[in-house]
Design an enzyme around this catalytic site. Structure first.
Site, PDB file in Angstrom:
ATOM      1  N   SER A   1      36.612  40.386  53.008  1.00  0.00           N
ATOM      2  CA  SER A   1      36.881  40.766  54.396  1.00  0.00           C
ATOM      3  C   SER A   1      36.442  39.674  55.373  1.00  0.00           C
ATOM      4  O   SER A   1      37.054  39.498  56.419  1.00  0.00           O
ATOM      5  CB  SER A   1      36.102  42.028  54.762  1.00  0.00           C
ATOM      6  OG  SER A   1      36.663  43.133  54.154  1.00  0.00           O
TER       7      SER A   1
ATOM      8  N   ASP B   1      41.897  46.596  61.533  1.00  0.00           N
ATOM      9  CA  ASP B   1      40.508  46.764  61.112  1.00  0.00           C
ATOM     10  C   ASP B   1      39.935  48.044  61.722  1.00  0.00           C
ATOM     11  O   ASP B   1      40.679  48.980  62.019  1.00  0.00           O
ATOM     12  CB  ASP B   1      39.700  45.516  61.519  1.00  0.00           C
ATOM     13  CG  ASP B   1      38.621  45.192  60.502  1.00  0.00           C
ATOM     14  OD1 ASP B   1      37.758  46.042  60.287  1.00  0.00           O
ATOM     15  OD2 ASP B   1      38.631  44.085  59.934  1.00  0.00           O
TER      16      ASP B   1
ATOM     17  N   HIS C   1      32.540  46.464  61.213  1.00  0.00           N
ATOM     18  CA  HIS C   1      33.402  45.597  60.400  1.00  0.00           C
ATOM     19  C   HIS C   1      34.446  44.875  61.249  1.00  0.00           C
ATOM     20  O   HIS C   1      34.631  43.661  61.139  1.00  0.00           O
ATOM     21  CB  HIS C   1      34.063  46.468  59.330  1.00  0.00           C
ATOM     22  CG  HIS C   1      34.804  45.727  58.265  1.00  0.00           C
ATOM     23  ND1 HIS C   1      36.097  45.290  58.440  1.00  0.00           N
ATOM     24  CD2 HIS C   1      34.445  45.359  57.011  1.00  0.00           C
ATOM     25  CE1 HIS C   1      36.507  44.698  57.330  1.00  0.00           C
ATOM     26  NE2 HIS C   1      35.518  44.722  56.443  1.00  0.00           N
TER      27      HIS C   1
END
Ligand SMILES: *[C@@H]1O[C@H](CO)[C@@H](O)[C@H](O)[C@H]1NC(C)=O
Ligand SMILES: *[C@@H]1O[C@H](CO)[C@@H](O)[C@H](O)[C@H]1NC(C)=O
Ligand SMILES: *[C@@H]1O[C@H](CO)[C@@H](O)[C@H](O)[C@H]1NC(C)=O
Ligand SMILES: *[C@@H]1O[C@H](CO)[C@@H](O)[C@H](O)[C@H]1NC(C)=O
Ligand SMILES: *[C@@H]1O[C@H](CO)[C@@H](O)[C@H](O)[C@H]1NC(C)=O
Ligand SMILES: *[C@@H]1O[C@H](CO)[C@@H](O)[C@H](O)[C@H]1NC(C)=O
Length: 799
Positions: free
Chosen positions: A571, A154, A228
């Site tokens: 995600s 990520d 994220h």
């Protein structure tokens, strides 16, 4: 004379430089792939071998060394290097080389104009906390995942978040072999007994974009600027953190990941895109991801959570996530990947390999209601997590009426940056439509033009899916039908007026879950005979930890920093499933990766279920209370199908005791690859003359495409429930087909026992008129012993 000399010199220089420029511009990163390693070669020796291959096509030893980006030397055997197409082609013909493919940048799975935004706040309810006490038996049995290591590919991690505290955690598992790679704002103290490993991979990115510099707002270290990676890590494995407050200070409650004592290993592979707002997402390169997976396998992760998807479906031979995760299977690592956010169109799915768990995204039963009250007294149920209030009624306008002269007609209602006329917008509430541009950017534009409030209207394709945002001004978001109602009201009166009520949290919204409009869909065009996605999990408005490097909206001019934030996408769904896999790995350490996938899939639920606080999803989902007692729908309220949700909504507590599993070994996947003539992924494997059909791969779901007449497929189930048991088959055939399971009763005497059965699918004469508009019919077959329900979805199409 002098001049001529200079001229000649210049010419000479140019001539010398020209070929250099020419070859430079042609060079691109290729992955040169050999397959598996033979035996116990030393790392140095492997790298030397890779060099010697490169030297065969390069002019000099030095050039060979310079062109190499990564040498993959643990599980994956290969390298990535800068090559001309000609050099790549020469390499591909050399003995031992299995394949050569060009690397391309990929994006996070959430990337469309219809999604990818963020933010908010959440009022935690007491019920969620109670439910964790009541329903934590599976988490307890799994010891909260304490010896399980989850690797995440990520954007890195924000290590100071309380979600990653290592307080009261035991020593790092002895099996761990990873490292804590340091860099700017990330030193060895940032790893702990929670974040046990951290690495970053940027060679591919830097080769493409040039050196990462400070103008790009990222750290050349495992630290997450973006948010994220921090978000996905905390969904999978964040600690329980009481009294979490979000933006505006009005959301307070306890946050927790699915496997709160599992260990986190960070593999930072995704970076910003120069010249593009962060709100549009990041990019991740094949060669960087391959290096990360190769390391993760060697480091000893048990589960890989990869919230990365490609723009479009890719063949296995050029798909680094498919290749890397196939290697992970040899070490029994469970790999969960995002299906992608390219919905609602068909055949948009990424990560379709059968050895991956492909995860779709759906909603939960919580809304953040912020009604829009119109001048005529009508109340429209919008949603918002924006912490600003309006004190009275203001004039309401459609963006199209207040757009500048130069804005093209088709983009007039869109509130794209710079498109609104400040003169016309000042002091008004503006209705903007979704379609082009980011949601959050539209709010920023209304504010720039002097608007006092903002209504974000869904376009028809968004349906009822609302992703909440912490907009920069008072705002609410409405579903497509309501946007039309507001437009009609604006048309109906001389002086349209409105106000936005403050947001409040509402639970038990119905129906829940429904499929997110953005979730990518089947049919799987890489292989029509593998049904994908596998499962769906919460991916809409998920609250989790956030980077304090970035703002709540990722907008550059927004300076609101938060510790917890909302985000939406497949995600977010992916680490939910990775956490479930981690708990199963803890409870059943000997189960194969395929058995764990099977347990998650066959216990999936396709009925609407009652789900509460999203971060408690792992604990809550066992309840399986239907909140409407109907099948899962899409964002427009139409019935959804397995091309959207796979086997249904995941139910981690049931997955711990699935009764039977459909197991498959690494070799089974290689035989599958033999059948579809993809031999380059594992070139040393000797394919048999006749490999089993794809439909005979022991996958927990079934897809048969282009049926002409009766088709028979084989499956094997392994008893992992009680010792003696009797399972009965039930079938719901697709419309227009008959489906027979033989034998229809399976008798097991002990745990571990395997039983085979066959499924025969036969089209009726009128089948053609019965299949759906996409050419497919859907059905189910189920094994049940009265305690367990082992269900598999099926999709069939006619020739
Ligand atoms: C790491 O950085 C932190 C500040 O972020 C500092 O307090 C700590 O002492 C550093 N640790 C090491 C080992 O340098
Ligand atoms: C930083 O990188 C960007 C994008 O590659 C480039 O446009 C910019 O000039 C760089 N700035 C500096 C100070 O090097
Ligand atoms: C995959 O490879 C096949 C055969 O080379 C090709 O026909 C097909 O277009 C490729 N599919 C995609 C999605 O790239
Ligand atoms: C707006 O969106 C449409 C459809 O997604 C696309 O075709 C078009 O190119 C976009 N226009 C701009 C200016 O981004
Ligand atoms: C509002 O009026 C405009 C033209 O005046 C028309 O194009 C549009 O369709 C109307 N919208 C609704 C929702 O009635
Ligand atoms: C694989 O190759 C064989 C022999 O060339 C061919 O008959 C078969 O159709 C191919 N299968 C696929 C899935 O391409």
């Amino acid at each position: 004379m002098k001049l001529t000399f200079f001229f000649l010199l210049l010419l000479l220089l140019l001539l010398l430089l020209l070929p250099l420029f020419a070859t430079c511009s042609e060079k691109q990163v290729y992955v040169v792939y050999f397959g598996q390693h033979d035996g116990e070669k030393e790392a140095n020796e492997i790298e030397e071998t890779h060099h010697s291959y490169l030297s065969l096509v390069k002019e000099s030893e030095a050039e060979a060394r310079e062109s190499l980006l990564y040498s993959y030397k643990h599980s994956i055997n290969g390298f990535s290097a800068l090559l001309t197409p000609e050099e790549a082609s020469r390499l591909s013909k050399l003995e031992g080389v299995a394949s050569v493919f060009r690397s391309r940048p990929r994006k996070y799975s959430l990337q469309t104009t219809r999604s990818w935004e963020f933010v908010g706040l959440l009022e935690e309810d007491g019920r969620a906390i109670k439910s964790i006490r009541r329903e934590s038996d599976v988490i307890r049995k799994a010891k909260f995942g304490k010896d399980v290591i989850i690797g995440l590919l990520d954007s890195g991690i924000w290590p100071e978040s309380k979600s990653f505290s290592d307080e009261n955690m035991g020593p790092i598992p002895k099996s761990w072999k990873g490292i804590c790679q340091t860099g700017p704002f990330f030193n060895s103290s940032h790893c702990n007994r929670k974040i046990i490993g951290a690495r970053y991979y940027i060679k591919g990115w830097e080769n493409y974009y040039g050196p990462l510099n400070s103008t790009l707002n990222d750290y050349k270290s495992p630290r997450d600027f973006d948010g994220h990676g921090t978000h996905t890590s905390s969904i999978a494995s964040g600690r329980r953190v009481p009294n979490v407050a979000a933006l505006g200070g009005f959301a307070r409650g306890t946050a927790s990941g699915g496997a709160p004592l599992a260990r986190i290993a960070v593999y930072k592979v995704c970076w910003p895109i120069p010249g593009q707002s962060k709100a549009w997402g990041n990019t991740c390169f094949d060669e960087d991801m391959l290096a990360a997976i190769d390391d993760a396998i060697a480091d000893g992760v048990h589960v890989l959570s990869i919230s990365i998807g490609s723009y479009e479906p890719e063949n296995y031979t050029v798909d680094s996530l498919a290749i890397g995760s196939l290697h992970a299977i040899t070490k029994n690592i469970v790999v969960a990947c995002a299906a992608g956010n390219s919905g609602p169109g068909p055949s948009t799915l990424s990560n379709p390999a059968p050895w991956i768990i492909t995860v779709g995204a759906s909603s939960i039963d919580r809304m953040f209601v912020a009604p829009l009250v119109l001048g005529n007294g009508m109340k429209i149920e919008g949603q918002s997590v924006t912490p600003y209030k309006l004190d009275k009624m203001y004039p309401l306008v459609f963006a199209g009426e207040v757009a500048g002269q130069k804005v093209p007609q088709s983009l007039k209602g869109q509130c794209l940056p710079g498109s609104l006329s400040p003169e016309l917008t000042k002091g008004k509430i503006v209705l903007c439509l979704r379609g082009n541009g980011t949601r959050i950017g539209k709010g920023e534009e209304v504010k720039r033009a002097g608007g006092v409030g903002f209504v974000l209207g869904n376009s028809a394709s968004n349906g009822a899916e609302i992703s909440v945002d912490a907009h920069v001004l008072p705002a609410t978001a409405v579903v497509a039908d309501d946007a039309v109602k507001i437009l009609a009201y604006i048309n109906s009166t001389q002086k349209p007026m409105a106000t936005i009520s403050p947001a409040r949290t509402e639970l038990d919204s119905r129906p829940a879950p429904f499929m997110a409009a953005f979730t990518s869909r089947g049919p799987n065009i890489i292989d029509h005979d593998i049904l994908k996605p596998d499962i769906t999990a919460p991916g809409l408005n998920i609250l989790a930890a956030w980077s304090e490097g970035d703002s709540v909206t990722k907008l550059e001019n927004d300076h609101r920093i938060v510790k917890y934030n909302f985000d939406s996408g497949t995600s977010m769904a992916t680490p939910h499933v990775a956490a479930a896999a981690a708990l199963l790995r803890a409870i059943h350490p000997t189960w194969s990766s395929a058995a764990i996938r099977s347990a998650i899939m066959t216990t999936g639920n396709t009925l609407s279920i009652f789900l509460s606080a999203l971060l408690f999803i792992m604990a809550k989902s066992a309840r399986m209370t239907n909140n409407m007692g109907e099948g899962i729908t899409d964002a427009k309220g139409k019935p959804a199908n397995p091309f959207q949700f796979g086997s249904g909504h995941f139910e981690p507590t049931k997955a711990a005791d699935p009764g039977l599993v459909y197991d498959a070994s690494y070799e089974d996947y290689l035989l599958y690859l033999c059948n579809i003539n993809v031999t380059s992924l594992a070139p040393k494997f000797k394919c048999p003359k006749v490999a089993p059909k794809t439909t005979d791969l022991n996958h927990p779901s079934l897809s048969i495409s282009k049926i002409r007449g009766p088709v028979t497929v084989r499956r094997t189930v392994t008893n992992v429930g009680g010792g003696k048991s009797l399972y009965f088959a039930t079938v719901k055939p697709p419309m227009g087909f008959s489906v027979v399971v033989k034998p229809s009763i399976l008798k097991f005497n002990k745990i571990g026992e395997k039983k085979r059965f066959i499924i025969t699918v036969k089209p009726h004469k009128d089948a053609k008129s019965m299949v759906g508009d996409n050419g497919y019919g859907f059905g189910w077959y189920t094994w049940t012993d009265g305690v367990h329900m082992v269900r598999s979805p099926m999709a069939v199409s006619l020739a």
